[in-house]
Design an enzyme around this catalytic site. Sequence first.
Site, PDB file in Angstrom:
ATOM      1  N   LYS A 271      10.362 -19.086   5.852  1.00 51.32           N
ATOM      2  CA  LYS A 271      10.829 -18.154   7.071  1.00 51.32           C
ATOM      3  C   LYS A 271      10.190 -16.732   6.850  1.00 51.32           C
ATOM      4  CE  LYS A 271      13.259 -21.701   7.608  1.00 51.32           C
ATOM      5  NZ  LYS A 271      12.533 -23.044   8.121  1.00 51.32           N
TER       6      LYS A 271
ATOM      7  N   LYS B  98       0.721  -1.221  -0.191  1.00 50.07           N
ATOM      8  CA  LYS B  98      -0.058  -0.046   0.079  1.00 50.07           C
ATOM      9  C   LYS B  98       0.900   1.420   0.120  1.00 50.07           C
ATOM     10  CE  LYS B  98      -4.553  -1.331   0.739  1.00 50.07           C
ATOM     11  NZ  LYS B  98      -4.569  -2.757   1.167  1.00 50.07           N
TER      12      LYS B  98
ATOM     13  N   SER C 285      -8.852   1.423   8.446  1.00 49.39           N
ATOM     14  CA  SER C 285      -8.543   0.758   9.774  1.00 49.39           C
ATOM     15  C   SER C 285      -7.247  -0.294   9.570  1.00 49.39           C
ATOM     16  CB  SER C 285      -9.492   0.028  10.356  1.00 49.39           C
ATOM     17  OG  SER C 285     -10.027  -1.142   9.347  1.00 49.39           O
TER      18      SER C 285
ATOM     19  N   GLU D  19      -9.800 -13.653  -4.035  1.00 49.24           N
ATOM     20  CA  GLU D  19     -10.254 -13.441  -2.915  1.00 49.24           C
ATOM     21  C   GLU D  19     -10.859 -14.164  -1.852  1.00 49.24           C
ATOM     22  OE1 GLU D  19     -13.532 -10.644  -4.084  1.00 49.24           O
ATOM     23  OE2 GLU D  19     -14.366 -12.247  -5.346  1.00 49.24           O
TER      24      GLU D  19
ATOM     25  N   SER E  98       1.184  -9.937  -0.550  1.00 49.22           N
ATOM     26  CA  SER E  98       0.995  -8.544  -0.448  1.00 49.22           C
ATOM     27  C   SER E  98       1.171  -7.739   0.980  1.00 49.22           C
ATOM     28  CB  SER E  98      -0.565  -8.299  -0.699  1.00 49.22           C
ATOM     29  OG  SER E  98      -1.397  -9.101   0.327  1.00 49.22           O
TER      30      SER E  98
ATOM     31  N   GLY F 263     -16.112 -13.565   0.984  1.00 51.02           N
ATOM     32  CA  GLY F 263     -16.317 -12.257   0.341  1.00 51.02           C
ATOM     33  C   GLY F 263     -16.010 -12.402  -1.237  1.00 51.02           C
TER      34      GLY F 263
ATOM     35  N   LEU G 132      -4.666  -3.246  -5.983  1.00 52.66           N
ATOM     36  CA  LEU G 132      -3.261  -3.937  -6.573  1.00 52.66           C
ATOM     37  C   LEU G 132      -3.747  -4.969  -7.692  1.00 52.66           C
ATOM     38  CD1 LEU G 132      -0.546  -4.975  -5.436  1.00 52.66           C
ATOM     39  CD2 LEU G 132      -1.573  -6.756  -4.450  1.00 52.66           C
TER      40      LEU G 132
ATOM     41  N   ASP H 151     -17.306 -10.972  -3.618  1.00 54.59           N
ATOM     42  CA  ASP H 151     -18.010  -9.842  -4.370  1.00 54.59           C
ATOM     43  C   ASP H 151     -17.412  -9.582  -5.619  1.00 54.59           C
ATOM     44  OD1 ASP H 151     -15.998  -8.550  -2.560  1.00 54.59           O
ATOM     45  OD2 ASP H 151     -16.519  -7.017  -4.012  1.00 54.59           O
TER      46      ASP H 151
HETATM   47  C1  LIG Z   1      -5.113  -3.600   0.904  1.00 59.49           C
HETATM   48  C2  LIG Z   1      -4.685  -5.137   0.980  1.00 59.49           C
HETATM   49  C3  LIG Z   1      -4.975  -5.981   0.013  1.00 59.49           C
HETATM   50  C4  LIG Z   1      -6.262  -5.702  -1.108  1.00 59.49           C
HETATM   51  O1  LIG Z   1      -5.709  -4.644  -2.077  1.00 59.49           O
HETATM   52  P1  LIG Z   1      -6.731  -3.998  -2.793  1.00 59.49           P
HETATM   53  O2  LIG Z   1      -6.188  -2.989  -3.711  1.00 59.49           O
HETATM   54  O3  LIG Z   1      -7.881  -3.294  -1.892  1.00 59.49           O
HETATM   55  O4  LIG Z   1      -7.414  -5.014  -3.635  1.00 59.49           O
HETATM   56  C5  LIG Z   1      -4.414  -7.404  -0.086  1.00 59.49           C
HETATM   57  N1  LIG Z   1      -3.449  -7.663   0.886  1.00 59.49           N
HETATM   58  C6  LIG Z   1      -3.034  -6.710   1.749  1.00 59.49           C
HETATM   59  C7  LIG Z   1      -1.952  -6.964   2.765  1.00 59.49           C
HETATM   60  C8  LIG Z   1      -3.477  -5.437   1.644  1.00 59.49           C
HETATM   61  O5  LIG Z   1      -3.147  -4.529   2.914  1.00 59.49           O
END
Ligand SMILES: *Cc1c(COP(=O)(O)O)cnc(C)c1O
Length: 322
Positions: free
Chosen positions: A276, A56, A81, A207, A307, A211, A186, A213
């Site tokens: 690890k 992010k 949050s 996803e 992510s 959820g 993302l 959607d």
């Molecule tokens: C926000 C987030 C996502 C999802 O990303 P989007 O851009 O909302 O699809 C996935 N993994 C992590 C760790 C995130 O912080």
Amino acid sequence: MTILQLPGWADVAAAAQRIEGYAHRTPVMTSRTVNEAFAADVFFKCENFQRMGAFKFRGAMNALSQFSPEQRAAGVVTFSSGNHAQAIALAAKLLDIPATIIMPHDAPAAKVAATRGYGGNVVVYDRYTEDREHIGRELAEKHRLTLIPPYDHPHVIAGQGTAAKELIDEVGALDVLFVCLGGGGLLSGSALAARHLAPECEIYGVEPEAGNDGQQSFRTGQIVHIDTPKTIADGAQTQHLGQYTFPLIQQNVDDILTVADDELIASMKFLAERMKIVVEPTGCLGFAAARARKESLQGKKVGIIISGGNVDISRYAEFIAS
Ligand SMILES: *Cc1c(COP(=O)(O)O)cnc(C)c1O
């Protein structure tokens, strides 16, 4: 009806230049165990090692770097949050922009503390009686703040796409790419990068099963809204895709897959034990989906975006022990 200007590959390329020197170029990891189990070459792009612990930061940095002098002086506001709150707070601190973050009163203390630690001014609201978007808009108007939402913004999308760009720049064209999916920032950004750099690449958004959607929207051709889903993947508890992210996903993504929470836990354990690395539940979505369909990946070059790694450590211990 306003016509949206969707971001494209050039915006991802420009974002990469803008965030260079601020964002980490995160490591790409491999595992011989995974490659043998999959009979494939699997590359993990490890955004759990990104600044503030998730991809992010890329989108936040790209968005805030494009503020005009007036916008910089007045400040940024957002509601989150989760990781987007910390991303905005950190990017704002680096650029010396005041940041207001609207968080629910019952947000985890660690997340509120981390956001404050980066210098964010946290405004708390009651998520059962107040509407965060309304509070955000009111604050934005009153103090001329610029609102940067967590996913549905062209600059955020372009920034997030730099993760897949770096991955493909480093390992070459991929046959398949798995990307975690919440609101789709993302995924839509990554898909812009992958479509350009590896046109034949199959791109999957993943996803949580509870959820789905995004999957429903993808299959019906309309943005489907759901109630906040019950899942351990808290970064993907979004209720709907966005007006920018949905068309980009429709245009560039091959399909949306889902995984159950117990598959996320199994993947979290595997990533800890074998590689690890500490990965938050949402960060395991792509890997969990790849494991579930590994037969179809034989002989292929596979990219998986991990992510993020922000998880309360005692909660993490419970997941790992379960
Ligand atoms: C926000 C987030 C996502 C999802 O990303 P989007 O851009 O909302 O699809 C996935 N993994 C992590 C760790 C995130 O912080």
